[in-house]
Write an enzyme that holds these catalytic residues in place. Structure first.
Site, PDB file in Angstrom:
ATOM      1  N   ARG A 247     -12.756  -4.354   3.677  1.00  0.00           N
ATOM      2  CA  ARG A 247     -12.142  -5.644   3.233  1.00  0.00           C
ATOM      3  C   ARG A 247     -13.466  -6.835   3.342  1.00  0.00           C
ATOM      4  O   ARG A 247     -14.175  -6.620   4.173  1.00  0.00           O
ATOM      5  CB  ARG A 247     -11.030  -6.351   4.113  1.00  0.00           C
ATOM      6  CG  ARG A 247      -9.828  -5.538   3.560  1.00  0.00           C
ATOM      7  CD  ARG A 247      -9.268  -6.056   2.150  1.00  0.00           C
ATOM      8  NE  ARG A 247      -8.129  -5.343   1.951  1.00  0.00           N
ATOM      9  CZ  ARG A 247      -7.593  -4.312   1.099  1.00  0.00           C
ATOM     10  NH1 ARG A 247      -8.973  -3.732   0.634  1.00  0.00           N
ATOM     11  NH2 ARG A 247      -6.475  -3.977   0.877  1.00  0.00           N
ATOM     12  N   GLU A 276     -13.199 -12.739  -2.109  1.00  0.00           N
ATOM     13  CA  GLU A 276     -13.212 -12.477  -3.352  1.00  0.00           C
ATOM     14  C   GLU A 276     -12.111 -13.029  -4.452  1.00  0.00           C
ATOM     15  O   GLU A 276     -10.985 -13.380  -3.592  1.00  0.00           O
ATOM     16  CB  GLU A 276     -13.290 -11.120  -3.335  1.00  0.00           C
ATOM     17  CG  GLU A 276     -12.195 -10.458  -2.999  1.00  0.00           C
ATOM     18  CD  GLU A 276     -11.966  -8.895  -2.846  1.00  0.00           C
ATOM     19  OE1 GLU A 276     -13.101  -8.404  -2.156  1.00  0.00           O
ATOM     20  OE2 GLU A 276     -11.171  -8.303  -3.338  1.00  0.00           O
ATOM     21  N   HIS A 294     -14.083  -4.597  -6.285  1.00  0.00           N
ATOM     22  CA  HIS A 294     -13.063  -3.899  -5.381  1.00  0.00           C
ATOM     23  C   HIS A 294     -12.457  -2.991  -6.393  1.00  0.00           C
ATOM     24  O   HIS A 294     -11.277  -3.069  -6.670  1.00  0.00           O
ATOM     25  CB  HIS A 294     -12.063  -5.360  -5.024  1.00  0.00           C
ATOM     26  CG  HIS A 294     -11.308  -4.847  -3.982  1.00  0.00           C
ATOM     27  ND1 HIS A 294     -10.776  -5.837  -3.224  1.00  0.00           N
ATOM     28  CD2 HIS A 294     -10.718  -3.778  -3.656  1.00  0.00           C
ATOM     29  CE1 HIS A 294     -10.064  -5.091  -2.245  1.00  0.00           C
ATOM     30  NE2 HIS A 294      -9.791  -3.791  -2.591  1.00  0.00           N
TER      31      HIS A 294
HETATM   32  C1  DGY Z   1      -6.439  -0.901  -1.273  1.00  0.00           C
HETATM   33  O1  DGY Z   1      -5.431  -0.138  -1.411  1.00  0.00           O
HETATM   34  O2  DGY Z   1      -6.303  -1.317   0.005  1.00  0.00           O
HETATM   35  C2  DGY Z   1      -7.481  -1.395  -2.221  1.00  0.00           C
HETATM   36  O3  DGY Z   1      -8.478  -1.907  -1.364  1.00  0.00           O
HETATM   37  C3  DGY Z   1      -6.914  -2.275  -3.205  1.00  0.00           C
HETATM   38  O4  DGY Z   1      -6.608  -3.262  -2.661  1.00  0.00           O
END
Ligand code: DGY
Length: 334
Positions: A247, A276, A294
């Site tokens: 993240r 982001e 992402h």
């Molecule tokens: C998740 O599933 O956490 C991916 O990063 C998509 O947000």
């Protein structure tokens, strides 16, 4: 799914972001759906107003659900993230409001681990930088030294921070490359799981000092904010790469950009960013970073599976049953 209910008695739900049309059609059989196929991101005030009128909501994982968002949501019973990460949830606030929180684990593990490995390969072997070089017409002749020289992945040491399902998936892929696997995690894996990954538990400092490739797969929590900042990057080898598929906020992106610029480390691969979809402009100036929007879980099959699991969570919760991936189990009345 159960038999469709009378339209008058269908529970009202919000689908906060665009989903596959077939999935929306499936939802409409059972619910009165307020959808957002235009995929506009709601402001906090808009989200609060939307939640005030529904019993359930499907989210992309980026909408913040806290006491403010819930303050008018008198009928809300469940919020289902279409993501495994749920740092957008204030879980204690949801629990206090009696709202079930669900996510989509497992269905994305292999796809996300594949991507983590792909990003590592692209970063260490300078694949995107090389492509830009070719497209720019810079490739004039084959050369022993005057072309992008990368770092080996095979038989190097991979250091995984965050050894949950996805971290273990990356470790298993690393074994195929003959890599030495070390990891750091909030809690140590069982002996059997360590053996399955041939992984050795080490301190964060040891991992940063010794890994050739550091891969971040830990969940974002306030305690994990800037797990990797200037001090941690300074511990890494100058030949090392840093991969973040976890993240934004786990890495201090500005400190990383400075380190990449100064060649404190060799390169980085980032799928997630602080703030982001905005990317720190200092990162955009650099060649030794691979940037992705992402997309670690983004294959057609996996995104469909994530949506289906989120729908199942929502449906079970609104049928008075325990959703398969309930996070705050204390809310379930059964
Ligand atoms: C998740 O599933 O956490 C991916 O990063 C998509 O947000």
């Amino acid at each position: 799914m159960n038999t469709p209910q009378n339209p008058q008695t269908k529970p009202r739900i919000l689908v906060a972001r665009a989903i596959f049309p077939e999935a929306l059609a499936k939802l409409e059989e059972f619910f009165e759906v307020r959808s957002n196929q235009a995929d506009q991101v709601f402001t906090p005030a808009e989200l609060q107003a939307e939640l005030a009128t529904v019993e359930g909501a499907l989210l992309a994982g980026s909408e913040r659900i806290d006491a403010n968002a819930l303050s008018k949501a008198k009928d809300l019973k469940v919020v289902a993230n279409i993501s495994v990460g749920y740092n957008n949830f204030d879980v204690p606030a949801m629990t206090a409001a009696g709202v079930m929180a669900t996510n989509t684990p497992d269905v994305l593990t292999d796809t996300t681990a594949d991507f983590g490995f792909a990003l590592l390969m692209a970063t260490a072997r300078r694949i995107t930088e090389s492509e830009h070089w070719v497209r720019a017409g810079e490739w004039k002749k084959w050369s022993i030294v005057n072309n992008p020289l990368g770092m080996d992945v095979h038989h190097s040491t991979i250091g995984i921070i965050g050894m949950g399902r996805i971290g273990q998936g990356i470790a298993k892929r690393a074994l195929g490359f003959g890599m030495n696997v070390i990891y750091h995690n909030r809690s140590r894996l069982s002996e059997a799981d360590e053996k399955a990954c041939s992984a050795k538990y080490v301190s964060k400092e040891e991992l940063l000092r010794t890994a050739d490739h550091v891969v971040l797969v830990l969940p974002y929590t306030p305690e994990n904010h800037h797990t990797i900042a200037a001090k941690e990057i300074a511990l890494m080898k100058p030949t090392a790469t840093l991969i973040n598929i976890a993240r934004g906020g786990i890495v201090d992106d500005l400190a990383l950009a400075q380190a990449l610029k100064n060649k404190t480390i060799f390169a980085a691969g980032l799928d997630v960013f602080e703030g982001e979809p905005n990317v720190n402009p200092e990162l955009l100036k650099l060649n030794n970073v691979v940037l992705a929007p992402h997309i670690a879980s983004s294959t057609e099959k996996t995104r469909r599976a994530m949506v289906d699991l989120a729908i199942e969570n929502l449906r079970q919760a609104l049928n008075g049953k325990k959703p398969p991936s309930l996070i705050n189990t204390e809310v379930f009345p059964g």
